[in-house]
Every structure is written in structure tokens, then in C-alpha cells.
Scaffold this motif. Structure first.
Motif, PDB file in Angstrom:
ATOM      1  N   LYS A  91       0.852  -1.209   0.010  1.00  0.00           N
ATOM      2  CA  LYS A  91       0.122   0.064   0.026  1.00  0.00           C
ATOM      3  C   LYS A  91       0.831   1.379   0.022  1.00  0.00           C
ATOM      4  N   LEU A  92       2.058   0.862   0.610  1.00  0.00           N
ATOM      5  CA  LEU A  92       3.136   2.373   0.634  1.00  0.00           C
ATOM      6  C   LEU A  92       4.267   2.101  -0.168  1.00  0.00           C
ATOM      7  N   ASP A  93       4.478   2.952  -1.092  1.00  0.00           N
ATOM      8  CA  ASP A  93       5.917   2.936  -1.695  1.00  0.00           C
ATOM      9  C   ASP A  93       6.887   3.794  -0.886  1.00  0.00           C
ATOM     10  N   LYS A  94       8.137   3.810  -1.065  1.00  0.00           N
ATOM     11  CA  LYS A  94       9.191   3.996  -0.276  1.00  0.00           C
ATOM     12  C   LYS A  94       8.738   5.794   0.012  1.00  0.00           C
ATOM     13  N   ASN A  95       8.684   6.360  -1.085  1.00  0.00           N
ATOM     14  CA  ASN A  95       8.619   7.780  -0.708  1.00  0.00           C
ATOM     15  C   ASN A  95       7.359   8.141  -0.132  1.00  0.00           C
ATOM     16  N   LYS A  96       6.190   7.373  -0.202  1.00  0.00           N
ATOM     17  CA  LYS A  96       5.105   7.655   0.860  1.00  0.00           C
ATOM     18  C   LYS A  96       5.303   7.172   2.224  1.00  0.00           C
ATOM     19  N   PHE A  97       6.182   6.218   2.255  1.00  0.00           N
ATOM     20  CA  PHE A  97       6.630   5.776   3.730  1.00  0.00           C
ATOM     21  C   PHE A  97       7.555   6.809   4.266  1.00  0.00           C
ATOM     22  N   ILE A  98       8.371   7.187   3.606  1.00  0.00           N
ATOM     23  CA  ILE A  98       9.115   8.469   4.232  1.00  0.00           C
ATOM     24  C   ILE A  98       8.367   9.767   4.638  1.00  0.00           C
ATOM     25  N   GLU A  99       7.298  10.039   3.851  1.00  0.00           N
ATOM     26  CA  GLU A  99       6.460  11.002   3.972  1.00  0.00           C
ATOM     27  C   GLU A  99       5.648  10.644   5.599  1.00  0.00           C
ATOM     28  N   MET A 100       5.305   9.637   5.540  1.00  0.00           N
ATOM     29  CA  MET A 100       4.572   8.992   6.762  1.00  0.00           C
ATOM     30  C   MET A 100       5.353   9.170   7.964  1.00  0.00           C
ATOM     31  N   LEU A 101       6.729   8.730   7.933  1.00  0.00           N
ATOM     32  CA  LEU A 101       7.729   8.730   8.986  1.00  0.00           C
ATOM     33  C   LEU A 101       7.853  10.193   9.413  1.00  0.00           C
ATOM     34  N   GLU A 102       7.866  11.218   8.374  1.00  0.00           N
ATOM     35  CA  GLU A 102       8.327  12.768   8.687  1.00  0.00           C
ATOM     36  C   GLU A 102       7.137  13.320   9.353  1.00  0.00           C
ATOM     37  N   LEU A 103       5.836  12.867   9.036  1.00  0.00           N
ATOM     38  CA  LEU A 103       4.471  13.484   9.413  1.00  0.00           C
ATOM     39  C   LEU A 103       3.946  12.892  10.731  1.00  0.00           C
ATOM     40  N   ASN A 104       3.824  11.387  10.684  1.00  0.00           N
ATOM     41  CA  ASN A 104       3.227  10.712  11.513  1.00  0.00           C
ATOM     42  C   ASN A 104       4.115  10.201  12.577  1.00  0.00           C
ATOM     43  N   GLY A 105       5.294   9.808  12.133  1.00  0.00           N
ATOM     44  CA  GLY A 105       6.500   9.313  12.949  1.00  0.00           C
ATOM     45  C   GLY A 105       6.966  10.593  13.855  1.00  0.00           C
ATOM     46  N   ALA A 106       7.128  11.742  13.395  1.00  0.00           N
ATOM     47  CA  ALA A 106       7.651  12.906  14.417  1.00  0.00           C
ATOM     48  C   ALA A 106       6.617  13.202  15.214  1.00  0.00           C
ATOM     49  N   ALA A 107       5.284  13.056  14.686  1.00  0.00           N
ATOM     50  CA  ALA A 107       4.218  13.530  15.748  1.00  0.00           C
ATOM     51  C   ALA A 107       4.052  12.279  16.844  1.00  0.00           C
ATOM     52  N   THR A 108       4.148  11.182  16.742  1.00  0.00           N
ATOM     53  CA  THR A 108       4.139  10.153  17.649  1.00  0.00           C
ATOM     54  C   THR A 108       5.241  10.517  18.615  1.00  0.00           C
ATOM     55  N   LEU A 109       6.608  10.675  18.114  1.00  0.00           N
ATOM     56  CA  LEU A 109       7.769  10.810  18.943  1.00  0.00           C
ATOM     57  C   LEU A 109       7.537  12.109  19.956  1.00  0.00           C
ATOM     58  N   SER A 110       7.055  13.160  18.952  1.00  0.00           N
ATOM     59  CA  SER A 110       6.965  14.554  19.845  1.00  0.00           C
ATOM     60  C   SER A 110       6.050  14.154  21.053  1.00  0.00           C
ATOM     61  N   GLN A 111       5.020  13.488  21.148  1.00  0.00           N
ATOM     62  CA  GLN A 111       4.128  13.142  21.919  1.00  0.00           C
ATOM     63  C   GLN A 111       4.786  12.492  23.290  1.00  0.00           C
ATOM     64  N   PHE A 112       5.836  11.357  23.189  1.00  0.00           N
ATOM     65  CA  PHE A 112       6.159  10.626  23.865  1.00  0.00           C
ATOM     66  C   PHE A 112       7.306  11.374  24.527  1.00  0.00           C
ATOM     67  N   THR A 113       8.094  12.283  23.864  1.00  0.00           N
ATOM     68  CA  THR A 113       9.241  13.376  24.300  1.00  0.00           C
ATOM     69  C   THR A 113       8.736  14.168  25.450  1.00  0.00           C
ATOM     70  N   ARG A 114       7.301  14.900  24.907  1.00  0.00           N
ATOM     71  CA  ARG A 114       6.508  15.774  25.855  1.00  0.00           C
ATOM     72  C   ARG A 114       6.397  15.269  27.232  1.00  0.00           C
ATOM     73  N   THR A 115       5.720  13.827  27.218  1.00  0.00           N
ATOM     74  CA  THR A 115       5.637  13.173  28.530  1.00  0.00           C
ATOM     75  C   THR A 115       7.009  12.906  29.302  1.00  0.00           C
ATOM     76  N   TYR A 116       8.042  12.471  28.483  1.00  0.00           N
ATOM     77  CA  TYR A 116       9.418  12.235  29.083  1.00  0.00           C
ATOM     78  C   TYR A 116       9.975  13.575  29.603  1.00  0.00           C
ATOM     79  N   ILE A 117       9.972  14.585  29.072  1.00  0.00           N
ATOM     80  CA  ILE A 117      10.342  15.894  29.601  1.00  0.00           C
ATOM     81  C   ILE A 117       9.645  16.516  30.680  1.00  0.00           C
ATOM     82  N   PHE A 118       8.323  16.040  30.766  1.00  0.00           N
ATOM     83  CA  PHE A 118       7.375  16.573  31.828  1.00  0.00           C
ATOM     84  C   PHE A 118       7.667  15.791  33.103  1.00  0.00           C
ATOM     85  N   SER A 119       8.213  14.429  32.784  1.00  0.00           N
ATOM     86  CA  SER A 119       8.571  13.591  34.008  1.00  0.00           C
ATOM     87  C   SER A 119       9.882  13.627  34.510  1.00  0.00           C
ATOM     88  N   ILE A 120      10.850  13.882  33.562  1.00  0.00           N
ATOM     89  CA  ILE A 120      12.133  14.298  34.121  1.00  0.00           C
ATOM     90  C   ILE A 120      12.469  15.508  34.661  1.00  0.00           C
TER      91      ILE A 120
END
Length: 153
Positions: A91-120
Motif C-alpha cells: 500500500k505504501l511505496d518508499k516515498n510515501k513511507f518516508i512522508e509518513m515517517l516525517e509526519l506521523n512518526g515525528a508527531a508520535t515521537l513528539s508526544q512521547f518526548t513531551r511526556t518524558y520531559i514533563f516527567s524528568i
């Protein structure tokens, strides 16, 4: 209710880890002065692997927080959060997968980072704990590409 197998996304989050974290807190004496907090964010795709049955992407989300009272630095926090994601190559070619990483992946990791920084920050005695702002991932990506274009000219 709908069975999850019927609506599973073609892009999935698999794992994350904090690969680097530093916190530096200084005693500046004057705690009654106004504190100014600034934050910087970035992301990098570290690796993409194409396998027969899946695409695998590893990326990092970088965050730097700095708080100043007057000219003196009250604290600095830096976090590098890594994440692994998979995609359906049917369903995803490599370029679409890269776009998904940049958008969805970064959004996901940003939320984990927010929680981590709040905790530490809370565990380190910063009161109130640091709440980093939610960010516009589309705008961050646009500016990243803009900077890359300027540096390649």
C-alpha cells in the motif's frame, strides 16, 4: 464495534527509546524573576529498510529546552527520542513511507518526548514541571526542507 484487523493502518509504530538525555540545572539564586523558556525541535530519518513483507523505518526526534532568568541559564534539557515504524509495501511505496515517517512518526515521537520531559523535569525538582508546547509538524517539515534547499544552493 469494529474489529481492529479490519481497520488497521498501513503505517504502524513498533517501538521507541530515549537514546540520549541530558539535564543541567543551575542555582541562580533569584527565583522570583521571570523565567523565559525556549524550545527547539528537529527530526532525522536514520534508516529505511525494505523487506519483502514490510518497510522498516528508524527515526529520531530531537528536542532542546532552555530556561533563562535574565541572562543566566536556569536549566537546559536535551532529549533524543528514537522510534521504529513499519509500513505495508503493498500500500505504501518508499516515498510515501518516508512522508509518513516525517509526519506521523515525528508527531508520535513528539508526544512521547513531551511526556518524558514533563516527567524528568518534575523528578529533577523543576517546579512547575516543563510542559513543552505541541508543535505543527507540517510547518517543522516545511522549514526543514527550506533550510536544506538553502544550504544546497
Amino acid at each position: 464495534m469494529i474489529n481492529s484487523k479490519e481497520i488497521m493502518a498501513d503505517f504502524q509504530f513498533i517501538a521507541n527509546r530515549v537514546s540520549k538525555s541530558t539535564i543541567e540545572i543551575n542555582d541562580i539564586g533569584d527565583k522570583d524573576s521571570k523565567t523565559r523558556i525556549s524550545a527547539k525541535f528537529d527530526y532525522n530519518i536514520l534508516e529505511i529498510e525494505e523487506q519483502e513483507d514490510k518497510l522498516i523505518g528508524n527515526m529520531e526526534f530531537l528536542t532542546e529546552i532552555r530556561a533563562k532568568v535574565g541572562r543566566r541559564i536556569l536549566f537546559k534539557i536535551a532529549v533524543k527520542m528514537e522510534g521504529m515504524f513499519i509500513g505495508n509495501p503493498d500500500k505504501l511505496d518508499k516515498n510515501k513511507f518516508i512522508e509518513m515517517l516525517e509526519l506521523n512518526g515525528a508527531a508520535t515521537l513528539s508526544q512521547f518526548t513531551r511526556t518524558y520531559i514533563f516527567s524528568i523535569s518534575a523528578l529533577s525538582g523543576i517546579n512547575p514541571a516543563v510542559k513543552i508546547p505541541m508543535i505543527n509538524i507540517l510547518e517543522m517539515r516545511r522549514r526543514k526542507y527550506e533550510k536544506l534547499d538553502k544550504s544546497n544552493q
